[in-house]
Design a protein around this motif. Structure first.
Motif, mmCIF file in Angstrom:
data_model
loop_
_atom_site.group_PDB
_atom_site.id
_atom_site.type_symbol
_atom_site.label_atom_id
_atom_site.label_comp_id
_atom_site.label_asym_id
_atom_site.label_seq_id
_atom_site.Cartn_x
_atom_site.Cartn_y
_atom_site.Cartn_z
ATOM 1 N N THR A 219 0.835 -1.206 0.000
ATOM 2 C CA THR A 219 0.000 0.000 0.000
ATOM 3 C C THR A 219 0.869 1.255 0.000
ATOM 4 N N SER A 220 1.916 1.242 0.798
ATOM 5 C CA SER A 220 2.826 2.386 0.858
ATOM 6 C C SER A 220 3.508 2.626 -0.481
ATOM 7 N N VAL A 221 3.928 1.535 -1.138
ATOM 8 C CA VAL A 221 4.561 1.669 -2.453
ATOM 9 C C VAL A 221 3.589 2.284 -3.449
ATOM 10 N N GLY A 222 2.325 1.850 -3.412
ATOM 11 C CA GLY A 222 1.337 2.412 -4.320
ATOM 12 C C GLY A 222 1.162 3.908 -4.144
ATOM 13 N N VAL A 263 20.856 7.617 -12.056
ATOM 14 C CA VAL A 263 21.476 6.822 -11.001
ATOM 15 C C VAL A 263 21.350 7.507 -9.642
ATOM 16 N N ALA A 264 21.539 8.848 -9.603
ATOM 17 C CA ALA A 264 21.400 9.554 -8.330
ATOM 18 C C ALA A 264 19.969 9.428 -7.804
ATOM 19 N N ASP A 265 18.999 9.535 -8.703
ATOM 20 C CA ASP A 265 17.602 9.369 -8.297
ATOM 21 C C ASP A 265 17.357 7.946 -7.822
ATOM 22 N N TYR A 266 17.987 6.977 -8.466
ATOM 23 C CA TYR A 266 17.833 5.595 -8.032
ATOM 24 C C TYR A 266 18.308 5.421 -6.592
ATOM 25 N N GLU A 267 19.428 6.019 -6.253
ATOM 26 C CA GLU A 267 19.946 5.875 -4.891
ATOM 27 C C GLU A 267 18.972 6.471 -3.884
ATOM 28 N N ARG A 268 18.293 7.565 -4.247
ATOM 29 C CA ARG A 268 17.274 8.127 -3.361
ATOM 30 C C ARG A 268 16.091 7.169 -3.228
ATOM 31 N N MET A 269 15.712 6.544 -4.352
ATOM 32 C CA MET A 269 14.637 5.556 -4.304
ATOM 33 C C MET A 269 15.010 4.395 -3.381
ATOM 34 N N ARG A 270 16.227 3.967 -3.481
ATOM 35 C CA ARG A 270 16.697 2.831 -2.669
ATOM 36 C C ARG A 270 16.557 3.143 -1.175
ATOM 37 N N THR A 271 16.982 4.364 -0.802
ATOM 38 C CA THR A 271 16.865 4.787 0.591
ATOM 39 C C THR A 271 15.402 4.885 1.005
ATOM 40 N N GLY A 272 14.581 5.477 0.116
ATOM 41 C CA GLY A 272 13.170 5.628 0.424
ATOM 42 C C GLY A 272 12.448 4.306 0.567
ATOM 43 N N GLY A 274 13.736 1.486 1.526
ATOM 44 C CA GLY A 274 14.138 0.911 2.810
ATOM 45 C C GLY A 274 13.351 1.510 3.963
ATOM 46 N N ALA A 275 13.086 2.813 3.885
ATOM 47 C CA ALA A 275 12.302 3.474 4.937
ATOM 48 C C ALA A 275 10.870 2.961 4.964
ATOM 49 N N LEU A 276 10.296 2.695 3.784
ATOM 50 C CA LEU A 276 8.943 2.131 3.729
ATOM 51 C C LEU A 276 8.902 0.752 4.376
ATOM 52 N N CYS A 277 9.924 -0.044 4.142
ATOM 53 C CA CYS A 277 9.988 -1.374 4.756
ATOM 54 C C CYS A 277 10.062 -1.266 6.280
ATOM 55 N N ASP A 278 10.897 -0.352 6.764
ATOM 56 C CA ASP A 278 11.023 -0.165 8.212
ATOM 57 C C ASP A 278 9.700 0.307 8.814
ATOM 58 N N ALA A 279 9.016 1.207 8.093
ATOM 59 C CA ALA A 279 7.749 1.730 8.604
ATOM 60 C C ALA A 279 6.688 0.641 8.691
ATOM 61 N N ALA A 280 6.644 -0.236 7.677
ATOM 62 C CA ALA A 280 5.669 -1.338 7.699
ATOM 63 C C ALA A 280 5.945 -2.285 8.858
#
Length: 411
Positions: A219-222, A263-272, A274-280
């Motif tokens: 749901t968070s990813v959506g 690639v820089a945007d990808y690294e931000r996505m990667r961090t984000g 991970g934060a969604l996973c932690d929040a869930a």
């Protein structure tokens, strides 16, 4: 769009077109049955990433029959292949890589048409082997496992199997003809939530629901997609969701992919992500494990090699339809940061047939796909021969490679 000619020698190539290239095309046509048989055998026996044992053995066997020195397995992958045939004019020329893929999609088979890529790679090797009297240098065939998952080419790069190559050439099937290849940076992500089992009716309060955590993540990813750049992609499937409706699931797992054109945007996505996973996990009282693997870089398409491939297409009456705007990802892009590389598309079906579909899978063993496989073999071999015949072309390709990478790294 007109079909590609079924016989590469019958397409009346226009000048400039050397007698050596005519011999290459004739050799591919003479081996038509062998090449198409390999394509159809691989298609009928789909093997997923890292498990392509039959396909790799069949390819290695055919290469030995054409006097290649074959290493199989090679490096750290049981289904990787390296095969070499040396030119008879000496060793002073380039080392040109002819690549092949042969892994299938789980549950779908060859919905990406990798059977045609394996067969066209064999065909290109056969075509070049027929003119070794005119070659100085080495023909280097590389059978590359695990493109769909796991980035097998990166593992082969790390194993040193691409060291010393002056070019890497690989065709891909498509619904259109494209020489230039633009891809998204991509990575696989495995997400595992661990909770605690309990009876779903008698004492659910004693449980920690790992499935709730996974649903929260999806749901968070959506919702997150609203804030992503237009070319960014995130998608996933649940692999484990629980065992019974009356048991609070204590473990769930999913496979996601993250992609971006920057690639820089990808690294931000990667961090984000991970934060969604932690929040869930926090929201459900569970714990989470997140593992990234299978990195695929952005493609550094080599304009010198692209132009030569395009010229060979034109000689056979095939038009380039311009850059492909339907972006995917491939570990061939990782190779493009190691040496001059191209990854052109040729049509095996009508425009509009989507890749990774049943329709595309079925098209991969159609008469049109067979014709494209032979033509791809011819065009790859002809472009490779151009590199053997023109030292200045190799130098120009390396100059373009250096300009394209410009001191940057793939990540």
């Amino acid at each position: 769009m007109a079909d590609l000619p079924a016989d590469p020698t019958a397409s009346q190539p226009t000048a400039p077109y050397s007698d050596v290239k005519r011999r290459i095309a004739a050799a591919v046509e003479a081996s038509r049955a062998e090449i198409i048989d390999l394509s159809h055998r691989i298609h009928a026996d789909p093997e997923p990433a890292f498990e392509e044992h039959h396909a790799a053995a069949w390819i290695a066997d055919r290469l030995r029959a054409h006097a290649f020195e074959v290493e199989h397995p090679v490096g750290s992958l049981a289904t990787a292949i390296r095969a070499i045939r040396r030119g008879r004019l000496g060793s002073g020329g380039p080392r040109v890589g002819i690549l092949a893929e042969y892994d299938a999609l789980p549950g779908l088979g060859h919905g990406c048409g990798h059977n045609t890529m394996a067969a066209s790679g064999l065909g290109a090797a056969i075509g070049l082997a027929s003119v070794v009297d005119h070659i100085s240098g080495e023909i280097v065939f590389l059978g590359t496992p695990a493109e769909e998952y796991g980035s097998g080419k990166q593992i082969m790069i790390d194993d040193g199997l691409f060291d010393g190559l002056d070019a890497a050439l690989l065709y891909h099937p498509c619904d259109r003809n494209h020489v230039a290849c633009h891809t998204l940076a991509s990575e696989d992500v495995e997400v595992i939530f661990d909770g605690r089992q309990a009876h779903a009716s008698a004492d659910p309060w004693d449980g920690r629901n790992a499935l709730d955590a996974m649903i929260t993540l999806f749901t968070s990813v959506g919702l997150w997609r609203q804030q992503l750049r237009p070319a960014a992609r995130v998608h996933g499937v649940i692999r484990e969701g629980g065992t019974a409706a009356n048991i609070i699931p204590d473990r769930t797992s999913a496979w996601f992919m993250l992609r971006s054109d920057d690639v820089a945007d990808y690294e931000r996505m990667r961090t984000g992500f991970g934060a969604l996973c932690d929040a869930a996990a926090l929201a459900t009282g569970t714990s989470v494990r997140v593992s990234f693997s299978g990195w695929a870089a952005k493609m550094v398409d080599n304009p010198v090699l692209s132009e030569r491939f395009r010229a060979n297409m034109t000689a056979h009456g095939i038009a380039d339809m311009g850059p492909d705007e339907d972006f995917g990802s491939t570990d061939m892009a990782n190779v493009s940061w190691v040496c001059p590389t191209i990854h052109p598309d040729l049509a095996i079906c009508d425009e509009g047939v989507p890749g990774h579909s049943i329709e595309f899978r079925d098209a991969a063993v159609s008469p049109r796909a067979d014709a494209t496989t032979l033509m791809a073999a011819t065009l790859i071999a002809e472009t490779a021969y151009d590199l053997f015949a023109e030292p200045a072309l190799v130098e120009a390709a390396w100059s373009a490679f250096r300009a394209g990478t410009d001191g940057r790294t793939a990540r």
